[in-house]
Scaffold this motif. Sequence first.
Motif, short mmCIF file in Angstrom:
data_model
loop_
_atom_site.label_atom_id
_atom_site.label_comp_id
_atom_site.label_asym_id
_atom_site.label_seq_id
_atom_site.Cartn_x
_atom_site.Cartn_y
_atom_site.Cartn_z
N GLN A 1 -18.73 21.63 13.89
CA GLN A 1 -17.90 22.82 14.18
C GLN A 1 -16.42 22.61 14.45
O GLN A 1 -15.48 23.32 14.06
N VAL A 2 -16.29 21.39 15.25
CA VAL A 2 -14.92 20.95 15.51
C VAL A 2 -14.13 20.42 14.23
O VAL A 2 -12.87 20.87 14.22
N LEU B 1 -15.64 13.27 20.94
CA LEU B 1 -16.03 14.22 21.54
C LEU B 1 -17.20 13.78 22.59
O LEU B 1 -18.06 12.93 22.13
N CYS C 1 -13.33 21.77 24.14
CA CYS C 1 -14.35 20.83 24.32
C CYS C 1 -13.51 19.68 25.05
O CYS C 1 -12.37 19.49 25.23
N ARG D 1 -12.67 23.41 12.56
CA ARG D 1 -11.76 24.20 13.35
C ARG D 1 -10.51 23.35 12.99
O ARG D 1 -9.29 23.79 12.66
N SER E 1 -6.95 22.14 18.09
CA SER E 1 -8.58 22.41 17.72
C SER E 1 -9.49 22.03 18.76
O SER E 1 -10.65 22.21 18.75
N LEU E 2 -9.00 21.24 19.77
CA LEU E 2 -9.75 20.70 20.70
C LEU E 2 -9.72 21.24 22.12
O LEU E 2 -10.41 20.86 23.03
N LYS F 1 -22.05 20.21 17.01
CA LYS F 1 -20.72 20.22 17.45
C LYS F 1 -19.54 19.61 16.75
O LYS F 1 -18.56 20.21 16.56
#
Length: 116
Positions: free
Chosen positions: A47-48, A37, A21, A51, A17-18, A44
Motif C-alpha cells: 500500500q505504501v 516501516l 504510518c 502511495r 507518502s509516509l 502494508k
Amino acid sequence: MQGDLCLQQVALAIQNSLSECEAYAIRLGGDEFLVLLLDAPLSKAQQVAHRIRNSLLKSAIPHPTTDSGLVTLSMGLASRDIIDPEGFSTLLKDADDALYDAKRSGRDCINGLRNW
C-alpha cells in the motif's frame, strides 16, 4: 545540479507518502532510498509503495529518456520479524534482492512486476 534537484523531489514524494504510518526514509546513496516501516506486514508495504508511486507521478518530474517522459521508481519489498541484528541484515538483503529483480524488469516496477 539537475540530478540533485530530482533526488530532492523524489525524497519529498516519499516523505509525503509516509504520514499515515510509523516509517523512516533514508537515502542509501546514489539514487537508492530505503523506507523502513515498523510493525507492518508486506501488504502494508505494498500500500505504501503504491502511495509513493502515485505521489511521484503527481510530482511529474521530467526525465527525457523514459517512455512517459517522467521520473519513475522501481521498488523492492521485503518483510521480516526482526528480533536481532542478524534479522535486520537479512531484511536489507531481501529488500535489495527484490529491488534488483524490479530493476531487471525495467522502469516503474515493484519486485519485477510492471504496471502495478
